[in-house]
Motif scaffolding. Structure first.
Motif, short mmCIF file in Angstrom:
data_model
loop_
_atom_site.label_atom_id
_atom_site.label_comp_id
_atom_site.label_asym_id
_atom_site.label_seq_id
_atom_site.Cartn_x
_atom_site.Cartn_y
_atom_site.Cartn_z
N MET A 1 0.83 -1.21 0.00
CA MET A 1 0.00 0.00 0.00
C MET A 1 0.86 1.26 0.00
N PRO A 2 0.45 2.30 -0.72
CA PRO A 2 1.25 3.53 -0.77
C PRO A 2 0.86 4.58 0.26
N TRP A 3 -0.12 4.28 1.11
CA TRP A 3 -0.63 5.28 2.03
C TRP A 3 -0.14 5.05 3.46
N LEU A 4 -0.84 5.61 4.42
CA LEU A 4 -0.45 5.56 5.83
C LEU A 4 -1.17 4.44 6.56
N THR A 5 -0.76 4.19 7.79
CA THR A 5 -1.41 3.15 8.58
C THR A 5 -1.34 3.46 10.07
N LEU A 6 -2.29 2.93 10.80
CA LEU A 6 -2.15 2.83 12.25
C LEU A 6 -1.20 1.69 12.56
N PRO A 7 -0.43 1.78 13.64
CA PRO A 7 0.45 0.66 13.99
C PRO A 7 -0.33 -0.63 14.22
N PHE A 8 0.27 -1.75 13.88
CA PHE A 8 -0.39 -3.03 14.13
C PHE A 8 -0.60 -3.22 15.63
N GLY A 9 -1.79 -3.68 15.98
CA GLY A 9 -2.10 -3.93 17.38
C GLY A 9 -2.50 -2.69 18.16
N ASP A 10 -2.48 -1.51 17.55
CA ASP A 10 -2.88 -0.29 18.25
C ASP A 10 -4.37 -0.38 18.60
N PRO A 11 -4.75 0.00 19.81
CA PRO A 11 -6.17 -0.08 20.21
C PRO A 11 -7.11 0.67 19.27
N ALA A 12 -6.59 1.69 18.59
CA ALA A 12 -7.44 2.49 17.70
C ALA A 12 -8.02 1.66 16.56
N ASN A 13 -7.35 0.56 16.15
CA ASN A 13 -7.88 -0.27 15.08
C ASN A 13 -9.26 -0.82 15.44
#
Length: 449
Positions: free
Chosen positions: A311-323
């Motif tokens: 993917m060329p975009w941004l992400t929340l960190p893996f496992g972050d509660p915000a997901n």
């Protein structure tokens, strides 16, 4: 999660008319727990370890009747991923909550194997009569299904029939499932939507950034240079991009996972549209901008890394509660899902995926005004479309239909994506495709083939 229609299961428990206990106005009697769950030969329920618990012990408790079956995957998923955790949390807080499992399993072994994962009570598998009567009384047509009964209110209106949806939406906060509590939660949700901003959606006390790819991967095309200028600090091979740098942009929250085949198929299309929108924004030369944030449902770090690397975009960190918080906040019931936020951080639409499929990059900025404009354009263009066509992917003639005459919503039989509005439909067998997906051939070649 789509409920399973019980009629699809050959082992469905059929209820006879003499087992229906009264009409809607008399659904729940004053001694409802005993009259619902006990018989003249049985005054107990089964605990997880097989011991007997008196039905009378339930009096005064908020009671959930859980209609479910081991043979249906969504039932098992809801049981293990939602209901067990909610039940154990409420019990640990000393709440007066109990659940009784009403099985639709096909044999005793399946029932026992499923019940082994349930810390609550069960109606014995052998008591078919009680299970049939409960299925009939509460008009159970799909599973999983959770009915909530109140201890002091025996009015039919006090009975909750959408306990599964409420737990998916509100979690344990829904307890005690009273009308007053649910109205409070609805009001809280409304207030959250009205005060919603990118900052309170995407940051927490420990993190004020998102992750982006290193410059060599993410920024060579020049269309995300504004993000690059604001990126800083290298973290686990990624740049940390301040959430504050995204304020004022149209933002897509992309809920997906590598294990989700529809997501894996949709992601390349979304990448192409994303890049076209970015280029379109640059060419316009105004202050508009578009960005996407990946909200992962991947099951491990390796799968997340592999998927995000495409993917060329941004992400929340893996496992972050915000997901999980975001999935709950936007009531995401299935993936892939693309939620669009406006420059003010407010929700524009939860149907970004469908708009991408229908209108591609022209869907930007995904507003109601833009969609109305596109629909009018398509209606005008449809006037020049042939009333019927032969499609290389189907043997019958296809007729042009509008939304009012059978054109939507539908799943395109050619590209397997959502559609609505104008389409080509086979009246003989229901085959339906986007107008743009038709590969027209003449009738003679169809006959020859």
């Amino acid at each position: 999660m789509k409920p399973m229609n019980l009629e699809e299961n050959t082992g469905k428990l059929q209820a006879s008319e003499d087992e229906v206990n009264g009409d809607h106005s008399q659904k729940i009697s004053s001694s409802r727990f005993s009259s619902l769950l006990a018989t003249k030969d049985r005054d107990y329920l089964l605990s997880q370890d097989g011991s007997q618990v008196k039905v009378s012990d339930l009096e005064g408790k908020v009671l959930g009747l859980y209609f479910s079956a081991n043979w249906y995957v969504p039932c098992r998923s809801f049981t293990t991923q939602v209901l067990v955790g909610a039940y154990e949390h409420l019990k640990s807080k000393g709440s007066n909550f109990e659940i009784v499992f009403v099985s639709s399993d096909e044999d005793l072994d399946a029932f026992n194997n499923y019940r082994a994962n349930m810390p609550w009570l069960s109606i014995p598998f052998s008591d078919l009569e009680t299970k049939r009567a409960l299925n009939s009384k509460f008009e159970i047509e799909a599973i999983p299904f959770l009915v909530i009964l109140q201890p002091e209110d025996n009015k039919y209106e006090a009975t909750i029939h959408d306990g599964v949806e409420l737990l998916n939406r509100f979690g344990v906060q829904a307890f005690p499932f009273t009308k007053e509590r649910l109205e409070e939660l609805e009001m809280e949700e409304k207030e959250k939507r009205e005060s919603q901003t990118l900052i309170n959606l995407l940051t927490n006390h420990d993190r004020d950034y998102l992750l982006g790819h290193p410059a060599a991967k993410q920024y060579d095309d020049g269309v995300t240079s504004s993000v690059k200028r604001n990126a800083f600090r290298h973290w686990a091979g990624c740049w940390e991009v301040p959430v504050a740098s995204l304020v004022g942009k149209t933002l897509g929250l992309y809920f997906s996972a590598q294990w989700c085949l529809p997501g894996v198929k949709f992601t390349p299309k979304l990448i192409s549209i994303y890049q076209k929108i970015k280029q379109m924004v640059v060419h316009k030369g105004n202050e508009d901008d578009f960005e996407i944030v990946f909200v992962s449902s991947d099951r491990d770090q390796a799968a997340f890394d592999s998927y995000f690397n495409s993917m060329p975009w941004l992400t929340l960190p893996f496992g972050d509660p915000a997901n999980k918080i975001l999935a709950k906040h936007f009531d995401v019931k299935g993936i892939p899902c693309l939620v669009i936020l406006g420059p003010d951080g407010k929700t524009v639409t939860k149907h970004g995926r469908n708009l991408i499929n229908l209108y591609k990059e022209n869907a930007y900025p995904f507003t109601e005004a833009q969609v109305d404009l596109l629909e009018k354009q398509i209606d005008e263009e449809a006037k020049s479309l042939p009333k019927s066509k032969y499609h290389a992917g189907h043997r019958h003639e296809l007729g042009l239909v509008s939304e009012g005459t059978g054109g939507g919503p539908f799943i395109c039989c050619d590209c397997d994506e959502q559609g609505s509005g104008w389409a080509y439909l086979c009246l003989e067998c229901g085959y339906e495709v986007h107008t743009k997906c038709v590969r027209a051939v003449d009738r003679g070649s169809m006959v020859d083939s």
